[in-house]
Design a protein around this motif. Structure first.
Motif, PDB file in Angstrom:
ATOM      1  N   LEU A   1       0.815  -1.209   0.000  1.00 56.25           N
ATOM      2  CA  LEU A   1       0.000   0.000   0.000  1.00 56.25           C
ATOM      3  C   LEU A   1       0.854   1.267   0.000  1.00 56.25           C
ATOM      4  O   LEU A   1       0.375   2.348  -0.360  1.00 56.25           O
ATOM      5  N   LEU A   2       2.110   1.116   0.414  1.00 54.27           N
ATOM      6  CA  LEU A   2       2.997   2.278   0.482  1.00 54.27           C
ATOM      7  C   LEU A   2       3.750   2.501  -0.825  1.00 54.27           C
ATOM      8  O   LEU A   2       4.222   3.621  -1.082  1.00 54.27           O
ATOM      9  N   LYS A   3       3.874   1.476  -1.637  1.00 50.45           N
ATOM     10  CA  LYS A   3       4.720   1.567  -2.833  1.00 50.45           C
ATOM     11  C   LYS A   3       4.331   2.692  -3.785  1.00 50.45           C
ATOM     12  O   LYS A   3       5.221   3.373  -4.333  1.00 50.45           O
ATOM     13  N   PRO A   4       3.026   2.969  -4.038  1.00 50.47           N
ATOM     14  CA  PRO A   4       2.703   4.118  -4.904  1.00 50.47           C
ATOM     15  C   PRO A   4       3.244   5.432  -4.350  1.00 50.47           C
ATOM     16  O   PRO A   4       3.693   6.300  -5.117  1.00 50.47           O
ATOM     17  N   GLY A   5       3.223   5.569  -3.037  1.00 56.67           N
ATOM     18  CA  GLY A   5       3.758   6.774  -2.410  1.00 56.67           C
ATOM     19  C   GLY A   5       5.265   6.875  -2.591  1.00 56.67           C
ATOM     20  O   GLY A   5       5.809   7.964  -2.818  1.00 56.67           O
TER      21      GLY A   5
END
Length: 505
Positions: free
Chosen positions: A206-210
């Motif tokens: 869930l953090l990878k796009p950020g």
């Protein structure tokens, strides 16, 4: 030998820079590098005494332990200890320089301080292979950048590559990273070589796009996402981290007076090692109750905090507890408060030339401008419930105090200091009340002594009618070493170490 350097700076205070610097010190040491920590300028009330009697912040002493080297004053050339009313005691190379306000600091010493910081850093770089630098606060505080003695002005001394650390657990971390970098001037922005996202909980996917957005917006790689971790012991430096040491099965309760200028509260952390023991911090809105033990800890302002105890009503509660046979221990400033009187004729601490103490120990204290800072070894000499069984046993600790205290009667001192640094001495320390239930000492770190601490807990258990703890006493030193190793393992697993070494080299 000329060391390579790497610096950790944060998007804000308390994002985890100190812990990550500790981890890197241990990782580099494990990889057979001779490594040292460095923080040019720091503000903290928890401090440590080096082998030669210099005073530095606790965090750099911890990092030196993790690096498996002896801590020195060059690892922190400037330490500021807040005293209230905008004043701080400035410690330069381990020794008190002056009490200065913010304006005085700006005008009178900052330019010269940067030269001192540069000299200390250059000396370390001649002695070590890697130096891990730590900043303070944020490098993007544009209103104080010219006066900043902790971040980019230090990085520029040796053109140190910077890792920018953000606390994901707080929220807003991604924006804080991009915003911080955008606020940096071009020459400083070029020094930022990597980003670390710290204290992450949840699904990394869930953090990878950020992460992709951060790298796209800044052009700087995210070197690692460090998970939120706990359950192992690394001493804290700032009182913002001060928390209750709770135990759901607690049988023994220790009440610690949370003084307004509390310092060296790491003295209390060893009680985490003791089963079924709870530490509760008390302030003026709390009810002291009937704990098994009261501890009055160290303070940067003994007299002001003694006045606070009296005005808040805590002094009366403490004295009532003493009448009810509740044991009380005072450490350093807390020890001074337990005495009959405190004299400060030179105004070293306050405008009070003389003030009555709590009257629970037969001592008087005199303040002077001479600050005593030593690593110390002592033997137990006094009596009473907590000391008699350990007479002649050795304890270790360290002294940081501006006053000296004298016994008013023929009672034995609690301890006799036999060694200060490398020098043999014969100095009485501390006092014990006639009933043996009230004890005071100048020795910080007294509860780090495993046998002393366990005997104290078992004496309290006996008073409550409980069976003594019979399991083996956990060694604090061994527990610390284990914690450093665990910390290094976690960071090693979650950071691109190959890329980090490329940045350093």
């Amino acid at each position: 030998m000329t060391a390579k350097t790497i610096m950790l700076q944060g998007t804000a205070s308390n994002v985890g820079k100190s812990i990550l610097a500790t981890a890197l010190c241990r990782i580099f040491a494990e990889d057979s590098y001779k490594v040292a920590p460095f923080k040019g300028w720091n503000m903290a009330l928890n401090s440590y005494v080096t082998q030669d009697g210099g005073e530095i912040g606790t965090a750099q002493a911890i990092q030196a332990q993790a690096a498996q080297v002896e801590a020195t004053v060059d690892m922190q050339p400037f330490l500021l200890k807040p005293k209230g009313d905008g004043k701080s005691q400035v410690i330069k190379h381990g020794r008190p320089l002056a009490d200065l306000g913010l304006k005085e600091q700006d005008e009178d010493y900052r330019a010269d301080a940067l030269k001192t910081i540069k000299n200390s850093l250059n000396r370390l770089c001649q002695q070590f292979e890697i130096v891990v630098l730590e900043g303070a606060g944020s490098p993007a505080e544009i209103n104080i950048k010219k006066q900043d003695l902790a971040n980019m002005n230090v990085a520029k001394i040796r053109k140190s590559p910077v890792l920018l650390v953000a606390d994901v657990d707080r929220g807003g971390a991604l924006a804080s990273v991009v915003g911080t970098i955008e606020l940096l001037p071009p020459k400083e922005k070029k020094l930022v070589a990597g980003i670390i996202l710290n204290k992450f909980r949840g699904d990394i996917e869930l953090l990878k796009p950020g992460i992709d957005i951060i790298e796209e917006e800044t052009g700087i790689p995210v070197l690692g996402v460090i998970p939120y971790f706990k359950d192992f012991r690394i001493p804290a430096e700032d009182s913002v981290a001060l928390t209750q040491l709770t135990d759901q099965e607690a049988e023994i309760e220790i009440a610690v007076i949370r003084l307004p200028h509390i310092s060296n509260f790491t003295d209390l952390e060893p009680f985490e090692q003791e089963p079924n023991t709870e530490v509760r911090y008390i302030n003026q809105t709390d009810y002291l109750g009937e704990p098994d033990l009261i501890i009055i800890p160290g303070t940067k302002n003994t007299i002001d905090d003694l006045v606070y105890l009296k005005e808040s009503g805590l002094a009366e509660q403490i004295c009532t507890a003493a009448k009810n046979n509740i044991p009380i221990i005072g450490v350093c400033g807390g020890y001074q408060m337990l005495g009959q009187k405190i004299y400060d004729p030179e105004g070293t601490e306050s405008n009070w030339e003389e003030i009555k103490g709590l009257g629970l120990l037969p001592i008087e204290t005199n303040f002077s401008s001479n600050k005593l800072t030593f690593q110390a070894e002592a033997i137990i000499e006094g009596g009473g419930e907590f000391l008699t069984d350990l007479k002649e046993s050795k304890v270790e600790g360290y002294e940081i105090h501006m006053g000296t205290s004298q016994l008013l009667n023929d009672n034995l001192p609690a301890f006799r200091i036999k060694k200060r640094g490398n020098d043999s001495v014969n100095i009485a320390d501390g006092a014990v009340s006639e009933d043996g239930l009230i004890l005071g000492t100048y020795l910080h770190g007294i509860f780090d002594n495993d046998t002393f601490r366990r005997n104290l807990i078992n004496t309290l258990r006996q008073k409550r009618g409980l069976e003594p703890l019979d399991e083996e006493v956990k060694s604090l030193k061994e527990e610390l070493e284990s914690s450093y190793n665990k910390l290094a393992d976690i960071v090693r697993e979650n950071i691109d170490l190959e890329k980090l070494y490329e940045i350093i080299k």
